[in-house]
Design a protein around this motif. Structure first.
Motif, PDB file in Angstrom:
ATOM      1  N   HIS A   7      28.919  45.293  43.648  1.00 15.09           N
ATOM      2  CA  HIS A   7      28.309  44.949  42.362  1.00 15.09           C
ATOM      3  C   HIS A   7      28.792  43.608  41.827  1.00 15.09           C
ATOM      4  N   GLN A  59      26.656  45.619  37.238  1.00 17.67           N
ATOM      5  CA  GLN A  59      27.500  46.431  36.350  1.00 17.67           C
ATOM      6  C   GLN A  59      27.607  45.706  35.008  1.00 17.67           C
ATOM      7  N   HIS A  83      33.075  39.451  37.192  1.00 15.87           N
ATOM      8  CA  HIS A  83      33.707  39.649  38.502  1.00 15.87           C
ATOM      9  C   HIS A  83      32.674  39.963  39.571  1.00 15.87           C
ATOM     10  N   GLU A 133      36.983  42.251  42.875  1.00 17.60           N
ATOM     11  CA  GLU A 133      37.286  43.680  42.884  1.00 17.60           C
ATOM     12  C   GLU A 133      36.980  44.216  44.285  1.00 17.60           C
TER      13      GLU A 133
HETATM   14 CO    CO Z   1      33.501  46.331  38.490  1.00 21.23          CO
END
Ligand code: CO
Ligand code: V0V
Length: 140
Positions: A7, A59, A83, A133
């Motif tokens: 994502h 997200q 991110h 991430e």
């Molecule tokens: Co995330």
């Protein structure tokens, strides 16, 4: 290393407003919503694609407080990409492989992420300015 884009996280001041925008613009469906106290966010996952190894999503993230990671980001930089999350088959293994290359891990162990995933963050300064991430999707 096997990786996919799981994502892209977008920092928002108003989650409901941005859900409406993204679902209208790109005809995306909200597939999960969650409050994650540990990460200091209220978030929604909008599905882009399904795949055998795990889907990909936008997200949308609204901070629970101004001193949370997303709250501080909004104050400093405003709304936008926060991110990029790479999907990996085994988050602990990916953390150790990447940590061995000198990248600072922001988590000592995997944390709870969206849709029962296991997640860990890498320091943006060690990844070309991109907060990164690692995500191990839940087994379906
Ligand atoms: Co995330
Ligand atoms: C900060 N910096 C960033 C950044 N946030 N650079 C790129 N992207 C970002 N999102 C830069 C910042 O401009 C500074 O650079 C430097 O990093 C240090 O930032 P800081 O403002 O001094 O420090 P903090 O206290 O804001 O901490 C930044 C970090 C923090 C990245 C360490 O936000 C963190 O631990 N994040 C990981 C957790 C997280 O973000 N959770 C929310 C998503 P200069 O100014 O010194 O050059 S939760 C989520 O995604 C979930 C639940 C999920 O996917 O399931």
């Amino acid at each position: 290393m096997f990786m996919r884009i799981d994502h892209i996280g977008i920092a928002c001041n108003d989650l409901e407003e941005k859900i409406a925008l993204f679902s209208e613009l790109f005809e995306l469906e909200v597939v999960a919503r969650e409050v994650n106290e540990e990460q200091g966010v209220k978030e929604a996952m909008l599905r882009i694609a399904d795949a055998d190894g795990g889907g990909s999503y936008i997200q949308l993230l609204e901070p629970l407080s101004p001193d949370s990671p997303v709250g501080k980001f909004l104050a400093k930089r405003g709304e936008g990409v926060h991110h990029v999350a790479f999907g990996v088959p085994d988050v602990a293994e990916a953390m150790s492989k990447i940590g061995d290359k000198g990248v600072r891990l922001l988590d000592e162990r995997p944390r709870h992420g969206s849709m029962d995933s296991r997640i860990a963050f890498l320091h943006p300064k060690d990844v070309g300015g991109m907060l990164t991430e690692l995500v191990q999707a839940a087994k379906s």
